[in-house]
Design a protein around this motif. Structure first.
Motif, short mmCIF file in Angstrom:
data_model
loop_
_atom_site.label_atom_id
_atom_site.label_comp_id
_atom_site.label_asym_id
_atom_site.label_seq_id
_atom_site.Cartn_x
_atom_site.Cartn_y
_atom_site.Cartn_z
N LYS A 170 0.83 -1.21 0.00
CA LYS A 170 0.00 0.00 0.00
C LYS A 170 0.86 1.26 0.00
CE LYS A 170 -4.13 -1.94 2.19
NZ LYS A 170 -5.10 -1.80 3.28
N GLY A 171 2.04 1.18 0.61
CA GLY A 171 2.95 2.31 0.60
C GLY A 171 3.40 2.64 -0.81
N TYR A 172 3.57 1.61 -1.64
CA TYR A 172 3.92 1.84 -3.03
C TYR A 172 2.79 2.56 -3.75
CZ TYR A 172 4.14 0.66 -8.00
OH TYR A 172 4.09 0.72 -9.36
N VAL A 173 1.54 2.21 -3.45
CA VAL A 173 0.39 2.85 -4.10
C VAL A 173 0.37 4.34 -3.82
CG1 VAL A 173 -2.14 2.99 -4.13
CG2 VAL A 173 -1.02 0.76 -4.10
N SER A 174 0.65 4.73 -2.60
CA SER A 174 0.55 6.14 -2.22
C SER A 174 1.82 6.93 -2.52
CB SER A 174 0.24 6.26 -0.72
OG SER A 174 1.27 5.66 0.05
N GLY A 175 2.86 6.25 -2.99
CA GLY A 175 4.15 6.93 -3.14
C GLY A 175 4.48 7.42 -4.52
N GLY A 176 3.53 7.32 -5.47
CA GLY A 176 3.84 7.63 -6.86
C GLY A 176 4.01 9.09 -7.17
N GLY A 177 3.05 9.92 -6.75
CA GLY A 177 3.12 11.33 -7.09
C GLY A 177 2.91 11.58 -8.57
N SER A 178 3.56 12.63 -9.10
CA SER A 178 3.45 12.95 -10.52
C SER A 178 4.86 13.14 -11.09
CB SER A 178 2.61 14.21 -10.73
OG SER A 178 3.23 15.34 -10.14
N PHE A 179 4.95 13.13 -12.41
CA PHE A 179 6.26 13.12 -13.07
C PHE A 179 6.25 14.08 -14.25
CE2 PHE A 179 5.05 9.06 -11.29
CZ PHE A 179 6.13 8.74 -10.48
N GLY A 180 7.42 14.64 -14.54
CA GLY A 180 7.51 15.59 -15.62
C GLY A 180 7.69 14.97 -16.98
N SER A 181 8.05 13.69 -17.02
CA SER A 181 8.29 13.01 -18.29
C SER A 181 8.17 11.51 -18.10
CB SER A 181 9.67 13.35 -18.83
OG SER A 181 10.66 12.80 -17.98
N ILE A 182 8.07 10.78 -19.21
CA ILE A 182 8.06 9.31 -19.15
C ILE A 182 9.40 8.80 -18.64
CG2 ILE A 182 8.10 7.25 -20.61
CD1 ILE A 182 5.33 8.06 -19.93
N ALA A 183 10.47 9.53 -18.94
CA ALA A 183 11.79 9.12 -18.42
C ALA A 183 11.79 9.14 -16.89
CB ALA A 183 12.87 10.05 -18.97
N GLU A 184 11.12 10.13 -16.29
CA GLU A 184 11.01 10.17 -14.83
C GLU A 184 10.16 9.01 -14.32
OE1 GLU A 184 9.74 13.90 -13.24
OE2 GLU A 184 11.25 15.06 -14.33
N VAL A 185 9.09 8.68 -15.05
CA VAL A 185 8.26 7.53 -14.68
C VAL A 185 9.10 6.26 -14.68
CG1 VAL A 185 6.30 6.10 -15.34
CG2 VAL A 185 6.15 8.58 -15.58
N GLU A 186 9.90 6.10 -15.73
CA GLU A 186 10.74 4.90 -15.83
C GLU A 186 11.73 4.83 -14.67
OE1 GLU A 186 14.12 2.93 -18.73
OE2 GLU A 186 12.60 4.24 -19.63
N ALA A 187 12.35 5.94 -14.34
CA ALA A 187 13.31 5.95 -13.24
C ALA A 187 12.61 5.56 -11.93
CB ALA A 187 13.95 7.33 -13.12
N TYR A 188 11.41 6.07 -11.72
CA TYR A 188 10.65 5.72 -10.52
C TYR A 188 10.34 4.23 -10.49
CZ TYR A 188 6.60 5.05 -7.51
OH TYR A 188 5.72 4.56 -6.57
N LEU A 189 9.87 3.67 -11.61
CA LEU A 189 9.50 2.26 -11.65
C LEU A 189 10.71 1.36 -11.48
CD1 LEU A 189 6.86 2.25 -14.55
CD2 LEU A 189 6.42 2.05 -12.10
N ARG A 190 11.85 1.76 -12.04
CA ARG A 190 13.05 0.93 -11.87
C ARG A 190 13.41 0.78 -10.40
NH1 ARG A 190 16.90 0.07 -16.19
NH2 ARG A 190 16.05 0.72 -18.22
N ASP A 191 13.09 1.79 -9.61
CA ASP A 191 13.35 1.71 -8.18
C ASP A 191 12.21 1.00 -7.45
OD1 ASP A 191 14.73 2.44 -5.65
OD2 ASP A 191 12.96 3.69 -5.37
N ALA A 192 10.96 1.46 -7.66
CA ALA A 192 9.82 0.90 -6.93
C ALA A 192 9.55 -0.55 -7.30
CB ALA A 192 8.58 1.75 -7.20
N CYS A 193 9.81 -0.90 -8.55
CA CYS A 193 9.50 -2.25 -9.03
C CYS A 193 10.76 -3.09 -9.21
CB CYS A 193 8.73 -2.17 -10.34
SG CYS A 193 7.17 -1.30 -10.23
N ALA A 194 11.84 -2.70 -8.58
CA ALA A 194 13.08 -3.49 -8.67
C ALA A 194 12.87 -4.96 -8.30
CB ALA A 194 14.16 -2.86 -7.81
N PRO A 195 11.97 -5.27 -7.33
CA PRO A 195 11.75 -6.68 -7.01
C PRO A 195 11.19 -7.52 -8.15
CG PRO A 195 10.99 -5.30 -5.21
CD PRO A 195 11.30 -4.39 -6.36
#
Length: 319
Positions: A170-195
């Motif tokens: 649930k912490g992952y659900v609330s931790g997304g926020g917003s992003f300025g570009s798809i590249a920022e989205v990818e960087a976030y997912l590489r960290d949050a979804c590393a497992p």
């Protein structure tokens, strides 16, 4: 890889019903619509149908593959009454989807001529692949009397999930926020979804492209209603998610597990905190017909994008 191959799916939708009213459910329909072998793939808590693109493309060579967006995710509508994000709603929507894809197939018309035979019978059974929350939905459906599920694949989920693991999700659900570009989205997912395990750059780009969309503020937002994180609260009982005797420690569905009769394949990330090795051992000890595959170097949950994971699922379903 998928990005260099023509995409073969149709985008469809239907109306689901919750206590607060109707809502539209989107789904992808891969392969031949008249195929007798139908596989349904359902994603995790905050993910969407496009997570299954690599798996669906492979299975669609032999099966019809249906990948829905659970309500509040992807292209499906958000609920106005947030308390309706519950397994009661998810099972109701799943039943509507199953009724739709197993309905008799109407005869083909050629101009003014129509064959006199009646509609062909739809498939009597389906297979279900569920990641995390999608696996819980599959378990609850498979345990029902008269369930149409022939084979069940559970991706890193089982009948017991500790509250600690659930709160981290649930912490992952609330931790997304917003992003300025798809590249920022990818960087976030590489960290949050590393497992998810080791993915190629193409696969990370694929996840990023389908995990977020640009909103009216000009920024990219993850494609789910933040209110979905309120699902599965101990102080908000759900009639379709019974609290077992070990409810103080977590979600306890062992009584549900005992009612499942179909052959089951369980995939477990070796580093998973959601599906423990002990829970997996108990799953096999308490029921016959349960196969397991542990995947090293992966946590919660295997992405089902690599050759070995796709091959394991394919071999199990095509028996």
């Amino acid at each position: 890889m998928l990005g260099r191959m023509s995409v073969s799916f149709s985008q469809r939708s239907f109306l689901g019903l919750s206590a607060g009213g109707f809502h539209r459910i989107a789904y992808l329909d891969w392969g031949r619509s008249h195929a007798e072998h139908v596989v349904v793939c359902v994603h995790g808590l905050s993910r969407n149908s496009r997570d299954f693109d690599f798996l669906a493309r492979d299975l669609a060579r032999d099966c019809r593959v249906i990948c829905p967006d659970v309500v509040g995710r992807g292209d499906s509508e958000w609920l106005s009454d947030k308390s309706d994000y519950s397994f009661s709603t998810y099972l109701s929507d799943a039943a509507a989807l199953i009724a739709r894809i197993t309905a008799p197939v109407a005869p083909v018309s050629f101009g003014t001529f129509r064959a006199r035979r009646g509609a062909a019978a739809g498939p009597a059974q389906i297979d279900w692949i569920g990641t995390s929350m999608g696996g819980l939905i599959g378990m609850l459906l498979a345990a029902k009397r008269g369930s149409p599920i022939r084979r069940l694949v559970l991706n890193d989920v089982g009948p017991f999930i500790s509250w600690g693991s659930l709160y981290r999700l649930k912490g992952y659900v609330s931790g997304g926020g917003s992003f300025g570009s798809i590249a920022e989205v990818e960087a976030y997912l590489r960290d949050a979804c590393a497992p998810f395990g080791p993915l190629t750059d193409e696969q990370w780009r694929h996840l990023a492209a389908h995990s977020a969309a640009m909103a009216s503020d000009g920024r990219f937002h993850l494609r789910y209603d933040p209110a979905i994180g309120d699902t599965m609260r101990v102080n908000a009982p759900d009639p379709e998610l019974p609290l077992g005797p070990n409810f103080l420690a977590g979600i306890d569905l062992w009584s549900t597990w005992a009612e499942i009769r179909c052959p089951t394949l369980v995939l477990r990330g070796a580093d998973s905190e959601v599906l423990s090795r002990d829970t997996l051992r108990q799953m096999q000890a308490r029921r016959a017909g349960v196969e397991a595959l542990e995947l090293p170097g992966i946590g919660h949950a295997p992405a089902l994008m690599s050759y070995d994971q796709i091959a394991a699922v394919r071999e199990f379903l095509l028996r």
